[in-house]
Every structure is written in structure tokens, then in C-alpha cells.
Design a protein around this motif. Structure first.
Motif, PDB file in Angstrom:
ATOM      1  N   ASN A  32      21.553 -36.906 -10.826  1.00 28.57           N
ATOM      2  CA  ASN A  32      21.206 -37.770 -11.957  1.00 28.57           C
ATOM      3  C   ASN A  32      19.917 -38.497 -11.590  1.00 28.57           C
ATOM      4  N   SER A  69      25.790 -43.409  -3.491  1.00 27.70           N
ATOM      5  CA  SER A  69      25.124 -43.292  -2.185  1.00 27.70           C
ATOM      6  C   SER A  69      25.497 -42.013  -1.423  1.00 27.70           C
ATOM      7  N   LEU A 118      28.073 -36.579  -7.796  1.00 31.51           N
ATOM      8  CA  LEU A 118      27.037 -36.986  -8.749  1.00 31.51           C
ATOM      9  C   LEU A 118      26.073 -37.853  -7.932  1.00 31.51           C
ATOM     10  N   GLU A 158      32.715 -43.164  -9.751  1.00 40.18           N
ATOM     11  CA  GLU A 158      31.569 -43.825  -9.143  1.00 40.18           C
ATOM     12  C   GLU A 158      31.868 -45.313  -8.994  1.00 40.18           C
ATOM     13  N   HIS A 211      27.993 -43.710 -17.815  1.00 40.26           N
ATOM     14  CA  HIS A 211      27.512 -44.097 -16.490  1.00 40.26           C
ATOM     15  C   HIS A 211      27.581 -45.623 -16.354  1.00 40.26           C
ATOM     16  N   LYS A 254      18.144 -40.491 -13.345  1.00 39.94           N
ATOM     17  CA  LYS A 254      17.975 -41.811 -13.987  1.00 39.94           C
ATOM     18  C   LYS A 254      16.564 -41.891 -14.590  1.00 39.94           C
ATOM     19  N   ILE A 264      26.897 -47.637  -5.868  1.00 41.40           N
ATOM     20  CA  ILE A 264      25.776 -46.991  -6.549  1.00 41.40           C
ATOM     21  C   ILE A 264      24.453 -47.629  -6.152  1.00 41.40           C
ATOM     22  N   GLY A 265      23.598 -46.827  -5.535  1.00 45.69           N
ATOM     23  CA  GLY A 265      22.257 -47.305  -5.173  1.00 45.69           C
ATOM     24  C   GLY A 265      22.251 -48.382  -4.106  1.00 45.69           C
ATOM     25  N   GLY A 298      22.485 -39.787  -7.179  1.00 44.72           N
ATOM     26  CA  GLY A 298      21.359 -40.472  -7.808  1.00 44.72           C
ATOM     27  C   GLY A 298      20.120 -40.361  -6.935  1.00 44.72           C
ATOM     28  N   GLY A 299      19.822 -41.426  -6.187  1.00 44.25           N
ATOM     29  CA  GLY A 299      18.592 -41.524  -5.396  1.00 44.25           C
ATOM     30  C   GLY A 299      18.293 -40.297  -4.542  1.00 44.25           C
TER      31      GLY A 299
HETATM   32  O1  LIG Z   1      24.768 -41.085 -11.096  1.00 45.28           O
HETATM   33  C1  LIG Z   1      24.606 -41.315  -9.901  1.00 45.28           C
HETATM   34  C2  LIG Z   1      25.115 -42.525  -9.307  1.00 45.28           C
HETATM   35  O2  LIG Z   1      24.773 -43.648 -10.041  1.00 45.28           O
HETATM   36  C3  LIG Z   1      24.854 -42.655  -7.834  1.00 45.28           C
HETATM   37  O3  LIG Z   1      23.570 -43.130  -7.548  1.00 45.28           O
HETATM   38  P1  LIG Z   1      23.112 -43.212  -6.009  1.00 45.28           P
HETATM   39  O4  LIG Z   1      23.367 -41.863  -5.414  1.00 45.28           O
HETATM   40  O5  LIG Z   1      21.653 -43.555  -6.058  1.00 45.28           O
HETATM   41  O6  LIG Z   1      23.959 -44.255  -5.377  1.00 45.28           O
END
Ligand SMILES: O=C[C@H](O)COP(=O)(O)O
Length: 250
Positions: free
Chosen positions: A9, A213, A232, A167, A95, A11, A172-173, A234-235
Motif C-alpha cells: 500500500n 511495520s 499489507l 493492522e 484502512h 499511500k 502502522i508506520g 506500507g513504508g
Molecule cells: O497499509 C499498510 C499499513 O498501514 C502498514 O504501514 P507500514 O508498513 O508503513 O507500517
């Protein structure tokens, strides 16, 4: 046997040009991978170009949200039909950033899910508790509310393509990944909720991803859990080499 899904994802990252550069490199990096499904979800503006660049590849295209109507006076929204035209297969719904920053409610998420299903697209329904809720011992309660509200009014036979992403908002992040045991505990509970909804066989067929993460260093331990069917990301999905390492976890 559930086929793993490793989904990125992006974002609000990457222009059209950056998306095309990424896809050129990423396609080569994951060209030999056949035993798991791969998805990337660029921003809306890059979807059409990404769909063309992915033609002939097994990498699936995802969108980060969708409205429930086919068309209408909904400024700033995108319909499932429009996404389909771009070559989208998966749509992320609910999300935590949509829920917490943009105020999306369980009711809206249920409607979005219905629009996505109606267009023949595959929803990735995101659920998860905040740190406050976890510390108050409310994780299961929150997951139950989110799952029940999202699936309200659906028949299990219409939801065979559903993917759920657990999640935890605190992961997350933040660089703070749930331990494999925490992910397993929550995801086994989600599977029980799905069994209550549509029976054991239905629940056993649904993929439940972990998000929060995920990195090349922790993907294998997460994927070793019986109820973790994918990730899933993100970063760590923003760099093609790093995401390819996650996709190729052992
Ligand atoms: O959709 C993905 C999630 O929000 C995870 O994000 P992250 O991997 O940056 O923590």
C-alpha cells in the motif's frame, strides 16, 4: 491451502513517472515468484498507467479506496467501475488512516465493501485496534465490532473473494511490529468471527493479512503463523528492492 498475498500500500506516495520506474524494476525482481500473489496499490492518479505497465504480468493492481456508487455527485471520490477500467483487482477498504484521519465509519466501510463486491473487485478489509484499546483489553471487542459492521447484510457465498487485513493501529508506520504471537492471537480470533458469520469452511478459505511495520527482517516469522496468510506493507513497499525481499520471504 490459502495462497499467500503480499500487498504493498503506497499511500500518498509516487507520481506517475515514479510508479512506472518502480514497476519496471520490480517486475524483473519478482519475475520467478509463482507460489504467492503480489499486489501493489499506487495512488489513484497512477493507476491507469500502472495497469498498462503491468499488462502480461501476474502482479495485481490495487486501489486504496472506492466509493459505493457507480457514478454521482460525490466530489473527490472514485467509483469501483472507474477502478476496474484501470485494471484494478483489489481495493483496500477501511484502512485505519481512512477511519482515523478522515472519519470513515463502520457504516461507510460496509457500503464501500458492497460497491467493491458489486463491481466484481476483491476487497481487502482493514481492521485493527488502537494502542489505547489494546491497553484497555478491548482488542477482541474492537475486532468483533469492525468485522460484524463491515459484513452486515452480506451472504457468506458472496464474500469468497474477501481478504481481511489485521493492522493494529499502534504498529502502522511506527516501526513497532506486533510480535508473531500477537498477530496470530488476533488473526485466529478474526477467523473465529468469520466462522461465526459464514461457517468453518468459509472462514478457512479467507486470507487474513497482517499489516504494521512489516520488513524483510520480520516477514518470515509472521508468515510462519498459521493464521497469517500474507502482509499489507506500507513504508517498506515503496522501494522495489526492499519490497521484493519481503515478497520472497523464505
Ligand atoms: O497499509 C499498510 C499499513 O498501514 C502498514 O504501514 P507500514 O508498513 O508503513 O507500517
Amino acid at each position: 491451502m490459502r495462497r499467500p498475498l503480499i500487498a504493498g500500500n503506497w499511500k500518498m506516495h509516487k507520481t506517475v513517472r515514479e510508479t512506472l520506474d518502480y514497476i519496471r524494476r520490480f517486475r524483473d525482481l519478482v519475475s520467478g515468484v509463482t507460489d504467492r500473489e503480489i499486489m501493489i496499490a499506487p495512488p489513484f492518479t497512477a493507476l491507469y498507467a500502472a495497469g498498462e505497465a503491468l499488462a502480461g504480468s501476474s502482479i495485481r493492481l490495487g486501489a486504496q479506496n472506492a466509493h459505493w456508487a457507480e457514478a454521482g455527485a460525490f466530489t473527490g471520490e472514485i467509483s469501483p467501475v472507474m477502478l476496474k477500467e484501470c485494471g484494478v483487482t483489489y481495493v483496500i477498504i477501511g484502512h485505519s488512516e481512512r477511519r482515523h484521519i478522515f472519519g470513515e465509519t463502520d457504516e461507510m466501510i460496509c457500503k464501500r465493501l458492497s460497491g467493491v463486491m458489486g463491481a466484481g473487485l476483491r476487497p481487502i478489509l482493514c481492521i485493527g485496534e488502537t494502542l489505547e484499546e489494546r491497553e484497555a483489553g478491548k482488542t477482541f471487542e474492537v475486532l468483533e465490532r469492525q468485522v460484524k459492521a463491515a459484513l452486515q447484510g452480506f451472504a457468506a457465498e458472496d464474500l469468497r473473494e474477501l481478504v481481511v487485513a489485521y493492522e493494529p493501529v499502534w504498529a502502522i508506520g511506527t516501526g513497532k511490529t506486533a510480535t508473531p504471537e500477537q498477530a496470530q492471537e488476533a488473526q485466529a480470533y478474526v477467523r473465529r468471527l468469520l466462522a461465526d458469520f459464514g461457517g468453518k469452511e468459509f472462514a478457512e478459505g479467507i486470507r487474513i493479512l497482517y499489516g504494521g511495520s512489516v520488513k524483510p527482517e520480520n516477514i518470515s516469522a509472521l508468515m510462519a503463523q498459521p493464521d497469517v496468510d500474507g502482509a499489507l506493507v506500507g513504508g517498506a513497499s515503496l522501494d522495489p528492492e526492499t519490497f521484493a525481499r519481503i515478497v520472497k520471504y523464505a
